[in-house]
Design a protein around this motif. Structure first.
Motif, PDB file in Angstrom:
ATOM      1  N   SER A 211      30.317  74.506   3.339  1.00  0.00           N
ATOM      2  CA  SER A 211      29.318  74.504   4.398  1.00  0.00           C
ATOM      3  C   SER A 211      28.696  73.113   4.447  1.00  0.00           C
ATOM      4  O   SER A 211      28.864  72.303   3.545  1.00  0.00           O
ATOM      5  CB  SER A 211      28.252  75.575   4.152  1.00  0.00           C
ATOM      6  OG  SER A 211      27.686  75.431   2.863  1.00  0.00           O
ATOM      7  N   THR A 212      27.955  72.859   5.528  1.00  0.00           N
ATOM      8  CA  THR A 212      27.429  71.518   5.772  1.00  0.00           C
ATOM      9  C   THR A 212      25.939  71.582   6.063  1.00  0.00           C
ATOM     10  O   THR A 212      25.471  72.502   6.727  1.00  0.00           O
ATOM     11  CB  THR A 212      28.159  70.865   6.962  1.00  0.00           C
ATOM     12  OG1 THR A 212      29.562  70.831   6.681  1.00  0.00           O
ATOM     13  CG2 THR A 212      27.674  69.454   7.203  1.00  0.00           C
ATOM     14  N   SER A 213      25.193  70.603   5.566  1.00  0.00           N
ATOM     15  CA  SER A 213      23.777  70.471   5.886  1.00  0.00           C
ATOM     16  C   SER A 213      23.617  69.545   7.088  1.00  0.00           C
ATOM     17  O   SER A 213      24.370  68.589   7.253  1.00  0.00           O
ATOM     18  CB  SER A 213      22.997  69.912   4.683  1.00  0.00           C
ATOM     19  OG  SER A 213      23.059  70.798   3.584  1.00  0.00           O
ATOM     20  N   GLY A 214      22.606  69.829   7.905  1.00  0.00           N
ATOM     21  CA  GLY A 214      22.381  69.039   9.106  1.00  0.00           C
ATOM     22  C   GLY A 214      21.698  67.717   8.807  1.00  0.00           C
ATOM     23  O   GLY A 214      21.165  67.488   7.719  1.00  0.00           O
ATOM     24  N   THR A 215      21.699  66.837   9.800  1.00  0.00           N
ATOM     25  CA  THR A 215      21.077  65.522   9.638  1.00  0.00           C
ATOM     26  C   THR A 215      19.741  65.423  10.373  1.00  0.00           C
ATOM     27  O   THR A 215      19.134  64.350  10.385  1.00  0.00           O
ATOM     28  CB  THR A 215      22.021  64.415  10.145  1.00  0.00           C
ATOM     29  OG1 THR A 215      22.358  64.674  11.505  1.00  0.00           O
ATOM     30  CG2 THR A 215      23.300  64.383   9.309  1.00  0.00           C
ATOM     31  N   ASP A 216      19.294  66.516  10.970  1.00  0.00           N
ATOM     32  CA  ASP A 216      18.013  66.518  11.678  1.00  0.00           C
ATOM     33  C   ASP A 216      17.015  67.387  10.920  1.00  0.00           C
ATOM     34  O   ASP A 216      16.585  68.434  11.390  1.00  0.00           O
ATOM     35  CB  ASP A 216      18.196  67.021  13.110  1.00  0.00           C
ATOM     36  CG  ASP A 216      16.903  66.907  13.922  1.00  0.00           C
ATOM     37  OD1 ASP A 216      16.024  66.111  13.537  1.00  0.00           O
ATOM     38  OD2 ASP A 216      16.770  67.642  14.928  1.00  0.00           O
ATOM     39  N   THR A 217      16.686  66.946   9.714  1.00  0.00           N
ATOM     40  CA  THR A 217      15.727  67.674   8.888  1.00  0.00           C
ATOM     41  C   THR A 217      14.705  66.693   8.331  1.00  0.00           C
ATOM     42  O   THR A 217      14.926  65.475   8.308  1.00  0.00           O
ATOM     43  CB  THR A 217      16.412  68.393   7.703  1.00  0.00           C
ATOM     44  OG1 THR A 217      16.925  67.404   6.804  1.00  0.00           O
ATOM     45  CG2 THR A 217      17.542  69.303   8.163  1.00  0.00           C
ATOM     46  N   ALA A 218      13.600  67.226   7.839  1.00  0.00           N
ATOM     47  CA  ALA A 218      12.543  66.378   7.282  1.00  0.00           C
ATOM     48  C   ALA A 218      13.037  65.577   6.083  1.00  0.00           C
ATOM     49  O   ALA A 218      12.645  64.416   5.884  1.00  0.00           O
ATOM     50  CB  ALA A 218      11.355  67.242   6.882  1.00  0.00           C
ATOM     51  N   LEU A 219      13.911  66.161   5.272  1.00  0.00           N
ATOM     52  CA  LEU A 219      14.390  65.457   4.081  1.00  0.00           C
ATOM     53  C   LEU A 219      15.354  64.335   4.461  1.00  0.00           C
ATOM     54  O   LEU A 219      15.266  63.221   3.908  1.00  0.00           O
ATOM     55  CB  LEU A 219      15.062  66.445   3.129  1.00  0.00           C
ATOM     56  CG  LEU A 219      15.585  65.884   1.798  1.00  0.00           C
ATOM     57  CD1 LEU A 219      14.525  65.071   1.077  1.00  0.00           C
ATOM     58  CD2 LEU A 219      16.097  67.012   0.910  1.00  0.00           C
ATOM     59  N   TYR A 220      16.254  64.592   5.370  1.00  0.00           N
ATOM     60  CA  TYR A 220      17.178  63.540   5.808  1.00  0.00           C
ATOM     61  C   TYR A 220      16.400  62.384   6.435  1.00  0.00           C
ATOM     62  O   TYR A 220      16.668  61.209   6.154  1.00  0.00           O
ATOM     63  CB  TYR A 220      18.190  64.110   6.799  1.00  0.00           C
ATOM     64  CG  TYR A 220      19.398  63.225   7.026  1.00  0.00           C
ATOM     65  CD1 TYR A 220      20.575  63.427   6.307  1.00  0.00           C
ATOM     66  CD2 TYR A 220      19.364  62.186   7.946  1.00  0.00           C
ATOM     67  CE1 TYR A 220      21.685  62.612   6.503  1.00  0.00           C
ATOM     68  CE2 TYR A 220      20.468  61.368   8.156  1.00  0.00           C
ATOM     69  CZ  TYR A 220      21.630  61.584   7.432  1.00  0.00           C
ATOM     70  OH  TYR A 220      22.720  60.774   7.625  1.00  0.00           O
ATOM     71  N   ARG A 221      15.417  62.740   7.273  1.00  0.00           N
ATOM     72  CA  ARG A 221      14.610  61.693   7.902  1.00  0.00           C
ATOM     73  C   ARG A 221      13.798  60.917   6.876  1.00  0.00           C
ATOM     74  O   ARG A 221      13.568  59.705   7.030  1.00  0.00           O
ATOM     75  CB  ARG A 221      13.696  62.305   8.973  1.00  0.00           C
ATOM     76  CG  ARG A 221      14.446  62.799  10.208  1.00  0.00           C
ATOM     77  CD  ARG A 221      13.470  63.148  11.331  1.00  0.00           C
ATOM     78  NE  ARG A 221      12.629  64.283  10.984  1.00  0.00           N
ATOM     79  CZ  ARG A 221      12.943  65.554  11.216  1.00  0.00           C
ATOM     80  NH1 ARG A 221      14.108  65.864  11.795  1.00  0.00           N
ATOM     81  NH2 ARG A 221      12.116  66.535  10.887  1.00  0.00           N
ATOM     82  N   ALA A 222      13.359  61.580   5.821  1.00  0.00           N
ATOM     83  CA  ALA A 222      12.599  60.893   4.769  1.00  0.00           C
ATOM     84  C   ALA A 222      13.479  59.871   4.045  1.00  0.00           C
ATOM     85  O   ALA A 222      13.010  58.792   3.670  1.00  0.00           O
ATOM     86  CB  ALA A 222      12.031  61.907   3.782  1.00  0.00           C
ATOM     87  N   ILE A 223      14.753  60.206   3.840  1.00  0.00           N
ATOM     88  CA  ILE A 223      15.666  59.238   3.219  1.00  0.00           C
ATOM     89  C   ILE A 223      15.900  58.062   4.163  1.00  0.00           C
ATOM     90  O   ILE A 223      15.930  56.895   3.741  1.00  0.00           O
ATOM     91  CB  ILE A 223      16.994  59.920   2.836  1.00  0.00           C
ATOM     92  CG1 ILE A 223      16.736  61.036   1.807  1.00  0.00           C
ATOM     93  CG2 ILE A 223      17.979  58.903   2.264  1.00  0.00           C
ATOM     94  CD1 ILE A 223      17.962  61.864   1.476  1.00  0.00           C
ATOM     95  N   GLN A 224      16.047  58.345   5.447  1.00  0.00           N
ATOM     96  CA  GLN A 224      16.189  57.256   6.422  1.00  0.00           C
ATOM     97  C   GLN A 224      14.959  56.343   6.413  1.00  0.00           C
ATOM     98  O   GLN A 224      15.090  55.115   6.473  1.00  0.00           O
ATOM     99  CB  GLN A 224      16.392  57.845   7.822  1.00  0.00           C
ATOM    100  CG  GLN A 224      17.738  58.525   8.037  1.00  0.00           C
ATOM    101  CD  GLN A 224      17.839  59.170   9.400  1.00  0.00           C
ATOM    102  OE1 GLN A 224      16.911  59.867   9.843  1.00  0.00           O
ATOM    103  NE2 GLN A 224      18.955  58.958  10.078  1.00  0.00           N
ATOM    104  N   SER A 225      13.790  56.947   6.340  1.00  0.00           N
ATOM    105  CA  SER A 225      12.555  56.172   6.309  1.00  0.00           C
ATOM    106  C   SER A 225      12.494  55.288   5.069  1.00  0.00           C
ATOM    107  O   SER A 225      12.100  54.114   5.131  1.00  0.00           O
ATOM    108  CB  SER A 225      11.347  57.115   6.352  1.00  0.00           C
ATOM    109  OG  SER A 225      10.137  56.413   6.252  1.00  0.00           O
ATOM    110  N   ALA A 226      12.903  55.834   3.912  1.00  0.00           N
ATOM    111  CA  ALA A 226      12.911  55.048   2.677  1.00  0.00           C
ATOM    112  C   ALA A 226      13.900  53.893   2.771  1.00  0.00           C
ATOM    113  O   ALA A 226      13.630  52.793   2.273  1.00  0.00           O
ATOM    114  CB  ALA A 226      13.245  55.948   1.495  1.00  0.00           C
TER     115      ALA A 226
END
Length: 419
Positions: A324-339
């Motif tokens: 299965s796959t996790s999405g890229t539009d989540t708070a955690l993914y965005r937090a990594i992008q921000s970092a």
């Protein structure tokens, strides 16, 4: 871990999963009361999880005792330095720092350290079976997986593992007629039969398949592969299909090839008990890794047709779980992008599919958006030290990695629902 958390006022509990084997769970509660709605509302929990076990180490092959945690020339040496004791410790310290700073949290933070991931994932499986309530309120999770990639001395990308290939290990058993090795039996010798089958397997080229996340990865990094034309990488599926020269160059790199096809490695062979005995059976193991969406039963049937020998039985070594796959539009993914924007401006953040396996594969089917990301800048040589001799991590990676992980967790845990 339990003593460390409780010394800082964070409740922790140990769960024995087998004699002498245990998991540990700690929870830092959100500072926003439950039941509130709107932008100030509480959100579902963020799980930080790691496995506490490590693979074996042959001390005679190390330059330092493998369990000494010796620091030398700017590196921390020890089995688990990369996989993954350092990350588990940083997860714990991030929670402690957030507690001491009284950071406003819209989510509970849960720490889970598991036993025996390297030997059958028994710790996580036990936890899911015996304490499903732990995961019922978890929305996001973070564990080992990809990292900050360095190639040719340059930061290439922040890779976030959003999926892993399906682990489909299988055992091949060839049957024949036992006898004295002084009288060869030809095709009735199961070792001969098995070797011929494995020759077919070793030459088998599995079909190519470009998943959307893989296409996005190579498109984002198209200018960073000096041996491949960027225009071809931006249209990877068509390029692999229509351009034989590009296909050969792309597939010449085993890591690249593993992202676009199912893979097979012959890893274990067992024949007769001694030189002068023809055995009645011979056995081999295949380590097969399948792309997400692949059906393990269909793949096994393909191997059976390839071998085309009714005297060779094929059986799974472990249950192959659907990927299965996790999405890229989540708070955690965005937090990594921000970092990434903060610590390495201009370096792209890309979703990746691991050819290996992590415990995220057990959580995604539960509805948890789980990601593999470790905040260390590593080149290929450093990455290869995981499970190898003289496993080590730089002290600079430990220090910077802590700050990156803290920034990621704080933003993801403090993120608030949309109005």
């Amino acid at each position: 871990f339990k003593q460390l958390f409780e010394a800082h006022g964070i409740p922790a509990v140990i769960h024995e999963v087998a004699p002498g084997r245990a998991n540990v769970v700690a929870r830092l509660s959100a500072s926003i009361p439950p039941g509130r709605t709107g932008q100030a509302g509480r959100r579902r929990a963020l799980l930080l999880f790691n496995h506490m076990d490590v693979v074996t180490a042959e001390a005679s092959r190390w330059s330092v005792p493998p369990f000494s945690a010796e620091i030398r020339e700017g590196y921390l040496y020890g089995r688990g330095a990369l996989d993954m004791k350092t990350t588990g410790l940083l997860q714990a310290l991030v929670m402690i720092r957030l507690k001491e700073e009284r950071a406003p949290l819209a989510r509970d933070l849960i720490f889970l350290g598991t036993a025996d991931e390297e030997a059958g994932n028994t710790g996580m499986s036990w936890m899911i079976e015996h304490h499903p309530e732990l995961f019922a309120d978890v929305e996001l999770a973070l564990t080992e997986g990809d990292n900050i990639r360095i190639e040719r001395g340059t930061l290439q990308a922040w890779g976030i593992d959003v999926a892993e290939k399906v682990t489909a290990w299988m055992k091949l058993t060839a049957y024949g007629r036992a006898g004295h090795a002084s009288v060869p039996t030809g095709e009735d010798n199961p070792v001969v039969r098995l070797v011929r089958a494995l020759e077919r397997v070793s030459r088998y080229e599995t079909p190519l398949k470009v998943l959307p996340s893989v296409a996005a990865y190579y498109a984002a990094l198209a200018d960073r592969f000096p041996d491949l034309p960027p225009a071809k990488l931006r249209n990877l599926e068509a390029s692999l299909r229509d351009d034989a020269d590009f296909r050969a160059r792309f597939l010449s790199d085993p890591d690249r090839a593993s992202t676009v096809r199912n893979t097979i490695s012959i890893t274990v062979l067992q024949g007769g008990p001694q030189t002068n005995v023809i055995p009645s059976t011979a056995m081999a193991h295949l380590d097969c890794r399948l792309l997400p969406s692949e059906d393990p039963a269909v793949f096994t049937d393909a191997i059976r047709r390839l071998i085309a020998d009714p005297n060779i039985a094929i059986e799974p070594i472990l249950e192959a779980r659907e990927a299965s796959t996790s999405g890229t539009d989540t708070a955690l993914y965005r937090a990594i992008q921000s970092a990434a924007r903060r610590f390495n401006p201009g370096v792209p953040v890309v979703p990746t599919i691991l050819s290996s396996w992590t415990e995220s594969s057990l959580l995604r089917p539960l509805g948890v958006q789980s990601y593999g990301f470790e905040p260390y800048a590593l080149d290929e040589q450093e990455v290869s030290l995981s499970h190898s001799d003289d496993e080590r991590i730089s002290i600079e990676n430990v220090r910077t990695g802590f700050e990156i992980l803290y920034a990621v967790v704080r933003e993801a845990a403090a993120s608030l629902p949309s109005p």
